[in-house]
Enzyme design. Structure first.
Site, PDB file in Angstrom:
ATOM      1  N   GLU A  76       7.631 -22.274   7.121  1.00 19.44           N
ATOM      2  CA  GLU A  76       7.751 -21.116   8.569  1.00 19.44           C
ATOM      3  C   GLU A  76       9.033 -21.710   9.215  1.00 19.44           C
ATOM      4  O   GLU A  76       9.704 -21.254  10.246  1.00 19.44           O
ATOM      5  CB  GLU A  76       6.606 -20.806   8.798  1.00 19.44           C
ATOM      6  CG  GLU A  76       5.828 -21.817   9.975  1.00 19.44           C
ATOM      7  CD  GLU A  76       4.840 -21.128  11.167  1.00 19.44           C
ATOM      8  OE1 GLU A  76       4.775 -21.279  11.896  1.00 19.44           O
ATOM      9  OE2 GLU A  76       3.946 -20.477  10.474  1.00 19.44           O
ATOM     10  N   GLU A 131       0.836  -1.264  -0.047  1.00 20.31           N
ATOM     11  CA  GLU A 131      -0.007  -0.374  -0.015  1.00 20.31           C
ATOM     12  C   GLU A 131       0.840   1.222  -0.260  1.00 20.31           C
ATOM     13  O   GLU A 131       0.157   2.829  -0.101  1.00 20.31           O
ATOM     14  CB  GLU A 131      -0.831   0.308   0.973  1.00 20.31           C
ATOM     15  CG  GLU A 131      -2.055  -1.082   1.039  1.00 20.31           C
ATOM     16  CD  GLU A 131      -3.328  -1.256   2.446  1.00 20.31           C
ATOM     17  OE1 GLU A 131      -2.365  -0.399   3.601  1.00 20.31           O
ATOM     18  OE2 GLU A 131      -3.969  -1.746   2.109  1.00 20.31           O
TER      19      GLU A 131
END
Length: 274
Positions: free
Chosen positions: A112, A81
């Site tokens: 992960e 953004e």
């Protein structure tokens, strides 16, 4: 102090399947109201981190967000953004997620748990001492993030973390740990809820305050936003009208000619002063 996973503790609510829709929604909202208060308590640490980020970015440094699952997605979201909102290159705030871009939509098994992969990815981006690495994990135990932060710190790179458990292994690897303790989740262990909401709030605070400090906002307006659709062109045009007192068409022409509100206003003022 012993490390306790508050994020995994039982919900304060039970028999959820027996509740009405209204009860469920009201209960979730009650829990969500705790998030802003928990985030407020973390402001001194957030301020400390932002104060370290700004001078580094003024020297060409970058922010790297690192996370897995929901935390990784939120880091990528915040990074994505920055260009449209503030007109900055997409290379200045970078979100890395365990398992790569495919993990934005689909879980990648065991990604992960790889303690070395995160640092390898940072090296692929030529991470250096001007940069800041911020680990994001509700639990504060994600190996992908911990390994990257540990290596970054060894190489003199500033590290920060955002967690929802106090005294976590991840916080131990951070120069500036941010601990946002929101308590047990409504659905036990579902840290996409309050923890995720709090992470989003803190990421908003970090990048927005950094961009304001870097001069990417004027007054209260996004004067460097990208003109990627008609709504934003119209918004930018009205900003120029407010700033310069021009008619709509003149303001819009200026905006489209120069590509941003700031450039259009500066160019007009420079031309008027000649």
């Amino acid at each position: 102090m012993a490390f306790t996973k508050i994020t995994e503790q039982p919900s304060l609510y039970n028999d959820l399947e027996k509740k009405s829709i209204r009860e469920i929604l009201e209960d979730i909202n009650t829990e969500d109201q705790k998030v802003a208060l928990a985030t407020r308590k973390a402001i001194p640490q957030i301020e400390k981190l932002v104060s370290e980020i700004v001078p580094r970015m003024k020297q060409g440094g970058r922010i790297f967000y690192m996370g897995a699952g929901t935390s990784g997605r939120l880091g990528v979201l915040d990074a994505s953004e920055i260009p449209p909102t503030f007109g900055m290159p997409k290379t200045l705030v970078i979100g890395l997620i365990a398992g790569g871009d495919i993990a934005l939509r689909n879980p990648v098994e065991n990604a992960e748990d790889d303690m070395e992969r995160g640092w390898q990815e940072l090296q692929e981006h030529n991470v250096n001492e001007k940069d800041v690495v911020i680990g994001i994990a509700a639990s504060g135990t994600t190996p992908y993030v911990i390994g990257a932060m540990r290596e970054a710190r060894k190489h003199g790179i500033l590290t920060g973390s955002i967690t929802s458990n106090p005294d976590s292994p991840m916080a131990a690897e951070a120069d500036i740990p941010i601990e946002m303790i929101v308590g047990p989740e409504y659905v036990t262990g579902s840290s996409r809820m309050k923890s995720g909401t709090g992470q989003k709030m803190i990421l908003n605070m970090i990048t927005t305050s950094v961009m304001i400090q870097l001069g990417r906002v004027k007054g209260n307006k996004m004067v460097n936003m990208q003109l990627s659709n008609q709504k934003l062109v119209d918004r930018g045009t009205r900003m120029i009208i407010e700033e310069l007192g021009l008619d709509y068409e003149h303001a819009k022409t200026l905006l489209l000619m120069h590509g941003s509100v700031k450039k259009a206003v500066d160019a007009y003022k420079n031309a008027s002063s000649i």
